[in-house]
Write a protein that holds these residues in place. Structure first.
Motif, PDB file in Angstrom:
ATOM      1  N   ILE A   1       0.854  -1.196   0.000  1.00 56.16           N
ATOM      2  CA  ILE A   1       0.000   0.000   0.000  1.00 56.16           C
ATOM      3  C   ILE A   1       0.885   1.239   0.000  1.00 56.16           C
ATOM      4  N   GLY A   2       0.768   2.018  -1.060  1.00 56.35           N
ATOM      5  CA  GLY A   2       1.596   3.214  -1.210  1.00 56.35           C
ATOM      6  C   GLY A   2       2.689   2.968  -2.225  1.00 56.35           C
ATOM      7  N   LEU A   3       2.638   3.704  -3.347  1.00 54.81           N
ATOM      8  CA  LEU A   3       3.603   3.483  -4.424  1.00 54.81           C
ATOM      9  C   LEU A   3       4.496   4.706  -4.645  1.00 54.81           C
ATOM     10  N   GLY A   4       5.068   5.177  -3.531  1.00 55.28           N
ATOM     11  CA  GLY A   4       6.140   6.157  -3.642  1.00 55.28           C
ATOM     12  C   GLY A   4       7.419   5.430  -4.031  1.00 55.28           C
ATOM     13  N   ARG A   5       8.557   6.057  -3.825  1.00 52.34           N
ATOM     14  CA  ARG A   5       9.829   5.416  -4.202  1.00 52.34           C
ATOM     15  C   ARG A   5      10.034   4.102  -3.468  1.00 52.34           C
TER      16      ARG A   5
ATOM     17  N   CYS B   1      -6.988   3.503   1.016  1.00 53.03           N
ATOM     18  CA  CYS B   1      -6.830   2.409   1.969  1.00 53.03           C
ATOM     19  C   CYS B   1      -7.081   2.814   3.405  1.00 53.03           C
ATOM     20  N   THR B   2      -7.553   4.058   3.614  1.00 53.11           N
ATOM     21  CA  THR B   2      -8.040   4.423   4.945  1.00 53.11           C
ATOM     22  C   THR B   2      -9.529   4.123   5.049  1.00 53.11           C
ATOM     23  N   ASP B   3     -10.076   3.533   4.002  1.00 47.20           N
ATOM     24  CA  ASP B   3     -11.491   3.155   3.939  1.00 47.20           C
ATOM     25  C   ASP B   3     -11.595   1.638   4.095  1.00 47.20           C
ATOM     26  N   ARG B   4     -12.178   1.205   5.187  1.00 46.10           N
ATOM     27  CA  ARG B   4     -12.276  -0.234   5.464  1.00 46.10           C
ATOM     28  C   ARG B   4     -13.011  -0.981   4.351  1.00 46.10           C
ATOM     29  N   GLU B   5     -14.090  -0.412   3.855  1.00 50.55           N
ATOM     30  CA  GLU B   5     -14.858  -1.075   2.801  1.00 50.55           C
ATOM     31  C   GLU B   5     -14.018  -1.261   1.542  1.00 50.55           C
ATOM     32  N   ALA B   6     -13.182  -0.276   1.218  1.00 50.20           N
ATOM     33  CA  ALA B   6     -12.324  -0.386   0.045  1.00 50.20           C
ATOM     34  C   ALA B   6     -11.343  -1.545   0.205  1.00 50.20           C
ATOM     35  N   LEU B   7     -10.794  -1.685   1.393  1.00 53.70           N
ATOM     36  CA  LEU B   7      -9.863  -2.787   1.651  1.00 53.70           C
ATOM     37  C   LEU B   7     -10.574  -4.135   1.529  1.00 53.70           C
ATOM     38  N   GLU B   8     -11.775  -4.197   2.043  1.00 58.28           N
ATOM     39  CA  GLU B   8     -12.530  -5.448   1.966  1.00 58.28           C
ATOM     40  C   GLU B   8     -12.877  -5.792   0.525  1.00 58.28           C
TER      41      GLU B   8
ATOM     42  N   GLY C   1       3.965   7.343   2.248  1.00 63.29           N
ATOM     43  CA  GLY C   1       5.066   8.271   2.445  1.00 63.29           C
ATOM     44  C   GLY C   1       4.907   9.197   3.632  1.00 63.29           C
ATOM     45  N   SER C   2       4.742  10.486   3.379  1.00 61.91           N
ATOM     46  CA  SER C   2       4.796  11.477   4.457  1.00 61.91           C
ATOM     47  C   SER C   2       3.478  11.673   5.201  1.00 61.91           C
ATOM     48  N   ASP C   3       2.404  11.054   4.751  1.00 61.44           N
ATOM     49  CA  ASP C   3       1.097  11.222   5.392  1.00 61.44           C
ATOM     50  C   ASP C   3       0.982  10.247   6.570  1.00 61.44           C
ATOM     51  N   GLN C   4       1.406  10.699   7.746  1.00 62.82           N
ATOM     52  CA  GLN C   4       1.407   9.822   8.912  1.00 62.82           C
ATOM     53  C   GLN C   4       0.007   9.395   9.304  1.00 62.82           C
ATOM     54  N   HIS C   5      -0.971  10.284   9.172  1.00 63.32           N
ATOM     55  CA  HIS C   5      -2.343   9.929   9.538  1.00 63.32           C
ATOM     56  C   HIS C   5      -2.826   8.744   8.711  1.00 63.32           C
ATOM     57  N   SER C   6      -2.613   8.789   7.394  1.00 62.16           N
ATOM     58  CA  SER C   6      -3.031   7.689   6.528  1.00 62.16           C
ATOM     59  C   SER C   6      -2.263   6.415   6.848  1.00 62.16           C
ATOM     60  N   SER C   7      -0.983   6.565   7.129  1.00 55.69           N
ATOM     61  CA  SER C   7      -0.151   5.419   7.474  1.00 55.69           C
ATOM     62  C   SER C   7      -0.677   4.714   8.719  1.00 55.69           C
ATOM     63  N   ILE C   8      -0.981   5.487   9.736  1.00 53.88           N
ATOM     64  CA  ILE C   8      -1.439   4.921  11.011  1.00 53.88           C
ATOM     65  C   ILE C   8      -2.822   4.300  10.861  1.00 53.88           C
ATOM     66  N   LEU C   9      -3.741   5.011  10.199  1.00 57.16           N
ATOM     67  CA  LEU C   9      -5.096   4.500  10.033  1.00 57.16           C
ATOM     68  C   LEU C   9      -5.113   3.233   9.174  1.00 57.16           C
ATOM     69  N   THR C  10      -4.343   3.205   8.110  1.00 56.25           N
ATOM     70  CA  THR C  10      -4.279   2.017   7.258  1.00 56.25           C
ATOM     71  C   THR C  10      -3.738   0.825   8.024  1.00 56.25           C
ATOM     72  N   THR C  11      -2.697   1.046   8.819  1.00 64.11           N
ATOM     73  CA  THR C  11      -2.122  -0.028   9.626  1.00 64.11           C
ATOM     74  C   THR C  11      -3.144  -0.578  10.610  1.00 64.11           C
ATOM     75  N   ALA C  12      -3.875   0.323  11.262  1.00 61.92           N
ATOM     76  CA  ALA C  12      -4.900  -0.099  12.227  1.00 61.92           C
ATOM     77  C   ALA C  12      -5.996  -0.912  11.545  1.00 61.92           C
TER      78      ALA C  12
ATOM     79  N   ARG D   1       6.618   4.090  17.113  1.00 64.05           N
ATOM     80  CA  ARG D   1       5.924   3.647  18.328  1.00 64.05           C
ATOM     81  C   ARG D   1       4.413   3.586  18.112  1.00 64.05           C
ATOM     82  N   ILE D   2       3.857   4.578  17.428  1.00 66.17           N
ATOM     83  CA  ILE D   2       2.418   4.593  17.178  1.00 66.17           C
ATOM     84  C   ILE D   2       2.024   3.436  16.265  1.00 66.17           C
ATOM     85  N   LEU D   3       2.806   3.208  15.217  1.00 69.96           N
ATOM     86  CA  LEU D   3       2.505   2.109  14.295  1.00 69.96           C
ATOM     87  C   LEU D   3       2.491   0.766  15.020  1.00 69.96           C
ATOM     88  N   ARG D   4       3.415   0.577  15.925  1.00 67.65           N
ATOM     89  CA  ARG D   4       3.438  -0.684  16.680  1.00 67.65           C
ATOM     90  C   ARG D   4       2.211  -0.804  17.582  1.00 67.65           C
ATOM     91  N   ARG D   5       1.794   0.296  18.166  1.00 66.76           N
ATOM     92  CA  ARG D   5       0.622   0.269  19.054  1.00 66.76           C
ATOM     93  C   ARG D   5      -0.659  -0.076  18.303  1.00 66.76           C
TER      94      ARG D   5
END
Length: 220
Positions: free
Chosen positions: A11-15, A56-63, A78-89, A110-114
């Motif tokens: 998920i995420g197609l940056g470099r 991918c911050t949309d649960r229905e889209a992932l399903e 990449g740099s969007d931490q909010h999207s990164s954290i929500l997608t991981t959750a 630390r947040i991603l691990r939590r």
């Protein structure tokens, strides 16, 4: 015929995500690559078999994409931490068993691990540490296996030359281990054991805690 590699969602197609997805494809893995930018998806369509545009911050889209059917996923946002954290959750909620995530800094890690990441990588920090060791000339290669464990290749110090490793007291004195050795003129490394004797011009692969390996290579 060798078994195919386990399918992976990237998920995420940056470099970082693009390089990872392409390498997985090259190695024969089935990859589902997802990015919210249709332009990026269109660019990668001919290089990755399954590449789709979705939020991918949309649960229905992932399903709808069948992400819960995958055992492994990488959040390479990449740099969007909010999207990164929500997608991981969301991946954790959907029961993905092995989640890797890219972090920008230690707080992000630390947040991603939590929220459910099983493995977190900090590519910029890890590459910076590796390059610093290479540029300094202390080692010829350096790999951080975990936060406090590294592998490094270097030439042996004078006190190891001509002495069997079993008699050198290397692990007791420096708390590092010679895992393998490439003798001068050889093309490949071979396993090292207690009877291995080193010579000038050899190269050794060291393993140990980060501070111990760093201290040892600086003392040579």
């Amino acid at each position: 015929m060798a078994d195919r590699l386990t399918p992976v969602v990237v998920i995420g197609l940056g470099r970082f995500g693009t390089a990872l997805a392409l390498e997985l494809v090259r190695r024969g893995a089935e990859v589902l690559a997802v990015d919210r930018d249709p332009v990026v998806v269109q660019r990668m369509a001919g290089q990755i078999g399954q590449v789709v545009a979705a939020d991918c911050t949309d649960r229905e889209a992932l399903e709808e994409l069948g992400v819960p059917d995958f055992d492994r996923a990488v959040v390479a946002v990449g740099s969007d931490q909010h999207s990164s954290i929500l997608t991981t959750a969301l991946l954790d909620e959907l029961g993905v068993e092995h989640i890797w995530a890219k972090a920008l800094d230690r707080q992000h890690e630390r947040i991603l691990r939590r929220v459910g990441a099983h493995h977190v990588v900090l590519p910029e920090e890890e590459m910076g540490a590796r390059l610093a060791h290479l540029v300094s000339g202390e080692v010829s290669d350096y790999l951080q296996v975990s936060r406090d464990w590294v592998l490094a290749t270097a030439t042996p110090p004078q006190d190891l030359v001509g002495v069997p490793l079993g008699e050198s007291g290397l692990r007791r004195r420096h708390r590092v281990t010679v895992v393998s050795v490439k003798h001068a003129g050889a093309e490949e490394f071979t396993y090292a054991d207690a009877s291995t004797t080193l010579a000038y011009g050899d190269e050794v692969l060291l393993a140990g805690r980060t501070a111990d390996v760093d201290r040892y290579v600086r003392s040579r």
